[in-house]
Design a protein around this motif. Structure first.
Motif, mmCIF file in Angstrom:
data_model
loop_
_atom_site.group_PDB
_atom_site.id
_atom_site.type_symbol
_atom_site.label_atom_id
_atom_site.label_comp_id
_atom_site.label_asym_id
_atom_site.label_seq_id
_atom_site.Cartn_x
_atom_site.Cartn_y
_atom_site.Cartn_z
ATOM 1 N N ARG A 145 2.221 -21.887 6.561
ATOM 2 C CA ARG A 145 2.641 -20.903 7.571
ATOM 3 C C ARG A 145 3.635 -19.907 6.979
ATOM 4 O O ARG A 145 3.593 -18.703 7.317
ATOM 5 N N ALA A 146 4.529 -20.361 6.129
ATOM 6 C CA ALA A 146 5.486 -19.441 5.502
ATOM 7 C C ALA A 146 4.769 -18.455 4.587
ATOM 8 O O ALA A 146 5.104 -17.262 4.552
ATOM 9 N N ASN A 147 3.783 -18.914 3.849
ATOM 10 C CA ASN A 147 3.024 -18.007 2.991
ATOM 11 C C ASN A 147 2.246 -16.986 3.810
ATOM 12 O O ASN A 147 2.128 -15.821 3.409
ATOM 13 N N GLN A 148 1.707 -17.424 4.960
ATOM 14 C CA GLN A 148 1.042 -16.468 5.836
ATOM 15 C C GLN A 148 2.020 -15.400 6.308
ATOM 16 O O GLN A 148 1.681 -14.201 6.355
ATOM 17 N N ALA A 149 3.236 -15.832 6.667
ATOM 18 C CA ALA A 149 4.242 -14.875 7.127
ATOM 19 C C ALA A 149 4.644 -13.920 6.003
ATOM 20 O O ALA A 149 4.833 -12.703 6.225
ATOM 21 N N ARG A 150 4.769 -14.417 4.796
ATOM 22 C CA ARG A 150 5.153 -13.563 3.670
ATOM 23 C C ARG A 150 4.019 -12.598 3.313
ATOM 24 O O ARG A 150 4.285 -11.447 2.918
ATOM 25 N N ILE A 151 2.769 -13.049 3.444
ATOM 26 C CA ILE A 151 1.634 -12.146 3.195
ATOM 27 C C ILE A 151 1.619 -11.027 4.223
ATOM 28 O O ILE A 151 1.422 -9.843 3.889
ATOM 29 N N ALA A 152 1.849 -11.376 5.490
ATOM 30 C CA ALA A 152 1.874 -10.363 6.551
ATOM 31 C C ALA A 152 3.008 -9.369 6.320
ATOM 32 O O ALA A 152 2.836 -8.151 6.509
ATOM 33 N N LEU A 153 4.183 -9.863 5.908
ATOM 34 C CA LEU A 153 5.310 -8.974 5.623
ATOM 35 C C LEU A 153 4.972 -8.036 4.459
ATOM 36 O O LEU A 153 5.248 -6.825 4.526
ATOM 37 N N ALA A 154 4.376 -8.576 3.409
ATOM 38 C CA ALA A 154 4.031 -7.741 2.252
ATOM 39 C C ALA A 154 3.017 -6.672 2.641
ATOM 40 O O ALA A 154 3.112 -5.517 2.185
ATOM 41 N N ARG A 155 2.071 -7.033 3.496
ATOM 42 C CA ARG A 155 1.085 -6.043 3.936
ATOM 43 C C ARG A 155 1.733 -4.949 4.767
ATOM 44 O O ARG A 155 1.442 -3.753 4.576
ATOM 45 N N ARG A 156 2.614 -5.331 5.698
ATOM 46 C CA ARG A 156 3.291 -4.325 6.523
ATOM 47 C C ARG A 156 4.137 -3.409 5.658
ATOM 48 O O ARG A 156 4.141 -2.181 5.831
ATOM 49 N N THR A 157 4.877 -4.001 4.729
ATOM 50 C CA THR A 157 5.750 -3.205 3.869
ATOM 51 C C THR A 157 4.935 -2.286 2.968
ATOM 52 O O THR A 157 5.271 -1.100 2.781
ATOM 53 N N ALA A 158 3.847 -2.826 2.418
ATOM 54 C CA ALA A 158 2.998 -1.996 1.553
ATOM 55 C C ALA A 158 2.379 -0.852 2.338
ATOM 56 O O ALA A 158 2.251 0.277 1.832
ATOM 57 N N ALA A 159 1.974 -1.105 3.604
ATOM 58 C CA ALA A 159 1.410 -0.035 4.431
ATOM 59 C C ALA A 159 2.449 1.040 4.706
ATOM 60 O O ALA A 159 2.151 2.251 4.654
ATOM 61 N N SER A 160 3.685 0.609 4.971
ATOM 62 C CA SER A 160 4.753 1.583 5.209
ATOM 63 C C SER A 160 5.041 2.386 3.944
ATOM 64 O O SER A 160 5.235 3.626 4.004
ATOM 65 N N GLN A 161 5.057 1.702 2.816
ATOM 66 C CA GLN A 161 5.317 2.398 1.566
ATOM 67 C C GLN A 161 4.165 3.326 1.177
ATOM 68 O O GLN A 161 4.384 4.386 0.571
ATOM 69 N N THR A 162 2.942 2.947 1.541
ATOM 70 C CA THR A 162 1.795 3.828 1.291
ATOM 71 C C THR A 162 1.901 5.093 2.124
ATOM 72 O O THR A 162 1.562 6.203 1.667
ATOM 73 N N GLU A 163 2.396 4.930 3.352
ATOM 74 C CA GLU A 163 2.632 6.106 4.189
ATOM 75 C C GLU A 163 3.712 6.989 3.581
ATOM 76 O O GLU A 163 3.623 8.236 3.618
ATOM 77 N N THR A 164 4.718 6.363 2.992
ATOM 78 C CA THR A 164 5.763 7.131 2.308
ATOM 79 C C THR A 164 5.181 7.905 1.131
ATOM 80 O O THR A 164 5.565 9.063 0.860
ATOM 81 N N VAL A 165 4.242 7.281 0.409
ATOM 82 C CA VAL A 165 3.570 7.978 -0.696
ATOM 83 C C VAL A 165 2.852 9.220 -0.177
ATOM 84 O O VAL A 165 2.911 10.304 -0.783
ATOM 85 N N ARG A 166 2.179 9.093 0.970
ATOM 86 C CA ARG A 166 1.434 10.216 1.523
ATOM 87 C C ARG A 166 2.391 11.348 1.898
ATOM 88 O O ARG A 166 2.120 12.538 1.591
ATOM 89 N N LEU A 167 3.497 11.001 2.549
ATOM 90 C CA LEU A 167 4.465 12.032 2.941
ATOM 91 C C LEU A 167 5.095 12.698 1.715
ATOM 92 O O LEU A 167 5.308 13.919 1.676
#
Length: 505
Positions: free
Chosen positions: A195-217
């Motif tokens: 369950r902790a690994n699932q939570a860390r994977i979800a966090l990494a995905r959210r953070t990567a998506a936010s950072q990808t949006e930052t790349v676009r901007l």
């Protein structure tokens, strides 16, 4: 070893008159029966240990109250975890092996108990022969008989063996409970890791998506000439670095998932469908009672195993010592032979014998004394193993208590840090979009926020893991009944049958 036989008697059903009275040897039987209650070697006494009144790391109010160990995992409030533990109890192969050892120990006790009872064997034969010569004749010979023997347990050798086997059965039963404690703890540990690994994977995905949006901007601002190419490269690199963490986290999740599958008696990926839907990390209700150190002697089955093995080793000393003393056996047999089966019951064809025998160790080169010394050394080793086990158990409880306490404090600080970094990241992003701050501040804020949130998840895992370790170290486990009578392998053909001449491949 020198064997001396005395007071033996044999003859037919109607023996000839003799000055010897068969009642004379029977006069020694009461004495033998009295002596059969004797015992040599030390009698076992459970050792006592002087322990502290409380655990040194019991700091919070209520922690010294008795621990609630029965079905402790249900306090985590996760129905999937409850289901997995129920399955593991039924299907785990280590538990099945421990059940087989209980059956083995029970059979060993029955075998040793049988040594206290008389034994009897029956025999029979039929033979047809032809004599040689000018006038050959055919003749028959039929024989049947019954022999019996009983070893008088003069100095308690067999009784000590039965005592040792009984302690061995107790140890096997406690070992089964210890296996259950380990199994439940392992199942819970790997579940919360998954369950902790699932939570860390979800966090990494959210953070990567936010950072990808930052790349676009950032790319848009670069196209407008507002920022440098270095900002675009830094933004792209940070997003890629975050995404690179996801495969490692997936590996850790898969390893925990596969271990859970094997623990529950299935194939490694058998729980993929059950576990794929993420759930939060289970959190314990705090504070918890831990009891006092002396409770461990009664609640931890692994300590009971060591104590029973000490008792078993003590009883083995008596068995080894008894071998150095005389032994008495009572033997007798009755047989009949005749040329025709109808004559087997005639008095003239019946013979019998009865008599006790005495075996006295005379010279054995010190082997028997050495065997007794070996048993004493093994008893000492068992005592030291028990003592070490108690100290190790205390260490495990102390470690779990301090870990649970300190991880709670760490989680509180990490939660505050995550909130602060989240606020800082939002402010840095807003100021960057308005042109009042540099892109480096955005990168640092995003990196700090991701690190703090990931550390917070790891800390929540550590709290639950410390809770699991505490319950395991206190001896918490399965409180239900466990079937130890059903074998893992069922043999379909046990009776007599024709043997196969060629083995199966």
């Amino acid at each position: 070893m020198r064997a001396l036989s005395f007071f033996s008697r044999s003859g037919s059903i109607r023996p000839a008159r003799s000055d010897f009275s068969w009642r004379r040897p029977l006069g020694f039987l009461p004495l033998a029966l009295v002596l059969s209650g004797c015992a040599v070697g030390p009698d076992y006494t459970k050792p006592g240990f002087v322990l502290s009144q409380n655990f040194s790391n019991t700091s919070q109010k209520g922690e010294a109250r008795p621990a609630e160990l029965a079905r402790w995992w249900e306090q985590l409030g996760d129905p999937v975890l409850n289901q997995l533990i129920e399955t593991a109890i039924r299907e785990n192969l280590d538990a099945a092996t421990a059940k087989a050892r209980v059956r083995e120990a029970r059979a060993s006790l029955d075998r040793e108990t049988g040594g206290l009872l008389p034994s009897a064997d029956g025999s029979g034969s039929a033979r047809r022969s032809r004599s040689s010569g000018e006038d050959p004749k055919m003749s028959n010979l039929f024989q049947t008989g019954l022999s019996a023997s009983w070893e008088v347990d003069l100095f308690g050798a067999n009784a000590r063996k039965v005592e040792a086997a009984r302690y061995g059965l107790d140890a096997a039963e406690e070992d089964l409970r210890a296996t259950m404690v380990t199994l439940i703890g392992d199942t819970a540990s790997y579940y919360v890791q998954a369950r902790a690994n699932q939570a860390r994977i979800a966090l990494a995905r959210r953070t990567a998506a936010s950072q990808t949006e930052t790349v676009r901007l950032t790319q848009s601002r670069f196209d407008a000439g507002a920022v440098s190419a270095a900002d675009v490269a830094n933004a792209t690199g940070q997003a890629a670095s975050t995404e690179a963490n996801i495969p490692s986290l997936r590996i850790s999740y898969a390893e925990a998932l596969h271990r859970l599958g094997v623990l529950t008696g299935g194939e490694p990926a058998s729980l993929a469908g059950l576990m794929d839907k993420p759930r939060p990390i289970p959190r314990p209700k705090l504070p918890l009672g831990s009891g006092v150190p002396a409770d461990l002697l009664n609640t931890r089955p692994d300590l009971k195993v060591l104590e029973r093995k000490l008792a078993q080793a003590t009883a083995s000393i008596g068995a080894a010592e008894a071998a150095r003393y005389p032994a008495i056996s009572l033997t007798g047999n009755i047989s009949t032979s005749a040329a025709q089966t109808g004559d087997l019951a005639k008095n003239s064809s019946i013979s019998w014998s009865f008599g006790p025998s005495l075996s006295v160790p005379v010279f054995n080169g010190g082997a028997l004394a050495a065997a007794a010394e070996v048993a004493r050394a093994q008893r000492d080793a068992s005592f030291l193993a028990y003592r070490k086990g108690v100290l190790t158990a205390l260490e495990e409880v102390e470690n779990a208590l301090v870990s649970l306490s300190q991880q709670r404090q760490r989680a509180a600080k990490l939660s505050a840090a995550a909130r602060a970094y989240r606020q800082a990241a939002d402010l840095a992003r807003t100021q960057y979009q308005s042109g009042s701050s540099s892109f480096l501040e955005v990168l640092n804020a995003d990196r700090s926020l991701y690190s703090a949130e990931d550390s917070l998840i790891a800390s929540q895992l550590s709290i639950t893991s410390a809770y699991i370790s505490l319950n395991r170290s206190l001896g918490g486990g399965w409180d239900g009944t466990v079937d130890t009578s059903t074998p893992a392998v069922r043999d379909e053909r046990n009776g007599p049958r024709l043997r196969k001449l060629t083995p199966d491949n």
